[in-house]
Write a protein that holds these residues in place. Structure first.
Motif, mmCIF file in Angstrom:
data_model
loop_
_atom_site.group_PDB
_atom_site.id
_atom_site.type_symbol
_atom_site.label_atom_id
_atom_site.label_comp_id
_atom_site.label_asym_id
_atom_site.label_seq_id
_atom_site.Cartn_x
_atom_site.Cartn_y
_atom_site.Cartn_z
ATOM 1 N N ILE A 61 0.857 -1.183 0.000
ATOM 2 C CA ILE A 61 0.000 0.000 0.000
ATOM 3 C C ILE A 61 0.893 1.233 0.000
ATOM 4 O O ILE A 61 1.790 1.360 0.833
ATOM 5 N N ASP A 62 0.674 2.138 -0.966
ATOM 6 C CA ASP A 62 1.527 3.324 -1.045
ATOM 7 C C ASP A 62 1.064 4.391 -0.059
ATOM 8 O O ASP A 62 0.063 4.225 0.657
ATOM 9 N N LYS A 63 1.789 5.496 -0.016
ATOM 10 C CA LYS A 63 1.510 6.539 0.984
ATOM 11 C C LYS A 63 0.215 7.292 0.712
ATOM 12 O O LYS A 63 -0.233 8.079 1.550
ATOM 13 N N TYR A 64 -0.389 7.039 -0.461
ATOM 14 C CA TYR A 64 -1.685 7.653 -0.764
ATOM 15 C C TYR A 64 -2.837 6.673 -0.532
ATOM 16 O O TYR A 64 -3.970 6.948 -0.908
ATOM 17 N N GLY A 65 -2.512 5.526 0.060
ATOM 18 C CA GLY A 65 -3.537 4.542 0.389
ATOM 19 C C GLY A 65 -3.945 3.639 -0.757
ATOM 20 O O GLY A 65 -4.918 2.887 -0.632
ATOM 21 N N GLY A 123 -6.364 6.507 -9.381
ATOM 22 C CA GLY A 123 -6.664 5.154 -8.924
ATOM 23 C C GLY A 123 -5.588 4.151 -9.277
ATOM 24 O O GLY A 123 -5.863 2.952 -9.348
ATOM 25 N N CYS A 124 -4.350 4.619 -9.493
ATOM 26 C CA CYS A 124 -3.287 3.728 -9.975
ATOM 27 C C CYS A 124 -2.995 2.617 -8.974
ATOM 28 O O CYS A 124 -2.712 2.866 -7.803
ATOM 29 N N ASN A 125 -3.054 1.387 -9.462
ATOM 30 C CA ASN A 125 -2.825 0.219 -8.601
ATOM 31 C C ASN A 125 -1.689 -0.647 -9.121
ATOM 32 O O ASN A 125 -1.594 -1.820 -8.790
ATOM 33 N N ARG A 126 -0.800 -0.093 -9.967
ATOM 34 C CA ARG A 126 0.168 -0.926 -10.656
ATOM 35 C C ARG A 126 1.583 -0.379 -10.541
ATOM 36 O O ARG A 126 1.803 0.816 -10.378
ATOM 37 N N VAL A 127 2.513 -1.304 -10.669
ATOM 38 C CA VAL A 127 3.929 -0.964 -10.763
ATOM 39 C C VAL A 127 4.532 -1.812 -11.873
ATOM 40 O O VAL A 127 3.932 -2.789 -12.323
ATOM 41 N N ARG A 128 5.747 -1.437 -12.279
ATOM 42 C CA ARG A 128 6.411 -2.127 -13.383
ATOM 43 C C ARG A 128 7.820 -2.523 -12.977
ATOM 44 O O ARG A 128 8.522 -1.747 -12.319
ATOM 45 N N GLN A 183 11.843 -5.720 2.211
ATOM 46 C CA GLN A 183 12.209 -4.389 2.691
ATOM 47 C C GLN A 183 12.315 -3.407 1.536
ATOM 48 O O GLN A 183 11.899 -2.245 1.651
ATOM 49 N N MET A 184 12.851 -3.868 0.410
ATOM 50 C CA MET A 184 12.934 -3.014 -0.764
ATOM 51 C C MET A 184 11.551 -2.674 -1.310
ATOM 52 O O MET A 184 11.301 -1.556 -1.757
ATOM 53 N N LEU A 185 10.648 -3.636 -1.277
ATOM 54 C CA LEU A 185 9.280 -3.388 -1.737
ATOM 55 C C LEU A 185 8.584 -2.367 -0.846
ATOM 56 O O LEU A 185 7.867 -1.486 -1.339
ATOM 57 N N ASP A 186 8.808 -2.461 0.454
ATOM 58 C CA ASP A 186 8.223 -1.482 1.375
ATOM 59 C C ASP A 186 8.772 -0.086 1.096
ATOM 60 O O ASP A 186 8.021 0.907 1.092
ATOM 61 N N ALA A 187 10.079 -0.002 0.864
ATOM 62 C CA ALA A 187 10.693 1.294 0.570
ATOM 63 C C ALA A 187 10.138 1.875 -0.730
ATOM 64 O O ALA A 187 9.927 3.086 -0.848
ATOM 65 N N PRO A 242 4.690 7.950 -6.749
ATOM 66 C CA PRO A 242 4.178 9.324 -6.803
ATOM 67 C C PRO A 242 2.665 9.370 -6.942
ATOM 68 O O PRO A 242 2.021 8.378 -7.286
ATOM 69 N N LYS A 243 2.126 10.541 -6.722
ATOM 70 C CA LYS A 243 0.685 10.724 -6.871
ATOM 71 C C LYS A 243 0.278 10.702 -8.337
ATOM 72 O O LYS A 243 -0.820 10.264 -8.683
ATOM 73 N N GLY A 244 1.178 11.173 -9.214
ATOM 74 C CA GLY A 244 0.852 11.213 -10.638
ATOM 75 C C GLY A 244 2.096 11.308 -11.485
ATOM 76 O O GLY A 244 3.203 11.530 -10.984
ATOM 77 N N HIS A 245 1.930 11.136 -12.797
ATOM 78 C CA HIS A 245 3.069 11.160 -13.708
ATOM 79 C C HIS A 245 3.409 12.581 -14.137
ATOM 80 O O HIS A 245 2.689 13.535 -13.834
ATOM 81 N N ASP A 246 4.519 12.714 -14.852
ATOM 82 C CA ASP A 246 4.971 14.006 -15.356
ATOM 83 C C ASP A 246 4.956 14.066 -16.874
ATOM 84 O O ASP A 246 5.717 14.810 -17.479
ATOM 85 N N PHE A 247 4.110 13.270 -17.514
ATOM 86 C CA PHE A 247 4.076 13.275 -18.972
ATOM 87 C C PHE A 247 3.662 14.641 -19.502
ATOM 88 O O PHE A 247 2.718 15.263 -19.024
ATOM 89 N N VAL A 248 4.370 15.080 -20.507
ATOM 90 C CA VAL A 248 3.986 16.280 -21.243
ATOM 91 C C VAL A 248 4.663 16.189 -22.608
ATOM 92 O O VAL A 248 5.780 15.694 -22.724
#
Length: 332
Positions: free
Chosen positions: A6-10, A259-264, A297-301, A307-313
């Protein structure tokens, strides 16, 4: 199962995309440079390490696993990995094992994929014109991909076509793609080109907002908002005239991060918490200690870095892309 991720944004991370290789038999113009330098094989995780890594995520609450690349089906021994990972489907620890592929190898592997529990595939297909298909992929053959799609369809695998909308290239094919997918029983998902990695040419010339595409399609089709949703970022409609699903992935015109629930994870074991950010955690060293505690421990870190959102532009000043790595490195 240990504590969920669970990330810091829940947000609960329940969806993992894993690149099994950075190599591909195509060189799509929006994804790669024509003369790509691929990773040395010594830097790529072994099949056994990929299995261990995926299992660690599943033990932390990941319910959907997608294998990506590059092109995953060009990785030697890939079917052995899929066979090993399918054990999590049998135990119920994993809800879904899927793959994103360009379809070039599907005629060979479709039956085995279905037998091992792969029920859905995402197929990257940007044109139904043979000449344009070869142009955009630089080396692909449309007939080979269509044969793979038919093999997957006959094997009972549900198909979603992913099409990157490209200005002055395939924007005149959108209506045809909608009709074709409806006839074939495929879902269709349109995607805005993303500012990832240096490619040959100016990416701003490729960018086609999906707001424009949708407006054009609505002159011909009735698009009904749909409650259908997947763990991915697409927002779906139903095409009244065909009964098919049509999705839109709009990282630039509509941020989909809330609502991002994914990592890569890359094929080298680097975990990216966001496709549009450079923050990452190197899991390979922890994985190779053989100590599950180090990896957890690495997964927790990593959850603290999501982040809350991406920086695409799309940078219209001709500067570097928002993210330097290629999509083939991170995984689609």
């Amino acid at each position: 199962m240990t504590t969920p991720l669970i990330d810091k944004y829940g947000r609960h991370v329940s969806y993992l995309r894993v690149s099994v290789t950075d190599r591909c038999d195509f060189r799509c113009t929006y994804c790669m440079a024509e003369n790509m330098t691929f990773l040395p094989k010594s830097e790529v995780l072994s099949l056994e390490e990929l299995d261990q890594l995926c299992t660690a995520f599943i033990n932390r609450g990941v319910r959907k696993l997608r294998l990506t690349g590059g092109e995953p089906l060009v990785r030697r021994g890939i079917m052995d990995l899929i066979a090993d990972l399918s054990r999590h489907l049998k135990t119920g620890a994993l809800d879904e094992l899927t793959m994103t592929t360009n379809g070039s190898q599907l005629a060979t592997y479709a039956d085995d994929l279905a037998r091992l529990g792969v029920k859905r595939l995402n197929i990257s297909l940007d044109s139904l014109d043979s000449q344009k298909f070869t142009e955009i992929t630089r080396r692909g053959r449309l007939e080979q991909v269509l044969a793979g799609l038919e093999a997957a369809k006959q094997a009972g695998i549900h198909i979603k076509i992913n099409t990157v909308a490209l200005r002055n290239f395939n924007e005149d094919e959108m209506s045809r793609l909608v009709a074709w997918c409806g006839k074939e029983g495929f879902d269709l998902c349109l995607i805005e080109t993303m500012p990832l990695g240096d490619i040959d040419g100016d990416r701003t010339e490729q960018y086609l907002p999906l707001t424009v595409v949708r407006e054009r399609l609505e002159q011909e089709y009735t698009l009904i908002p749909s409650e259908y949703a997947t763990p991915g970022p697409a927002r779906y409609t139903t095409v009244a005239e065909t009964g098919g699903r049509l999705g839109f992935i709009t990282p630039l015109t509509h941020n989909f991060c809330e609502g991002c629930n994914r990592v890569r994870v890359t094929c080298t074991g680097t975990l990216y918490m966001c496709l549009g950010q450079e923050d990452h955690v190197d899991l390979r060293a922890a994985l190779r200690t053989g100590d599950p505690r180090a990896l957890n421990q690495m997964l927790d870190a990593a959850m603290e870095l999501k982040p809350k959102g991406h920086d695409f532009v799309i940078d219209r000043k001709g500067q570097k892309p928002a993210v330097g790595r290629h999509m083939s490195m991170t995984g689609g």
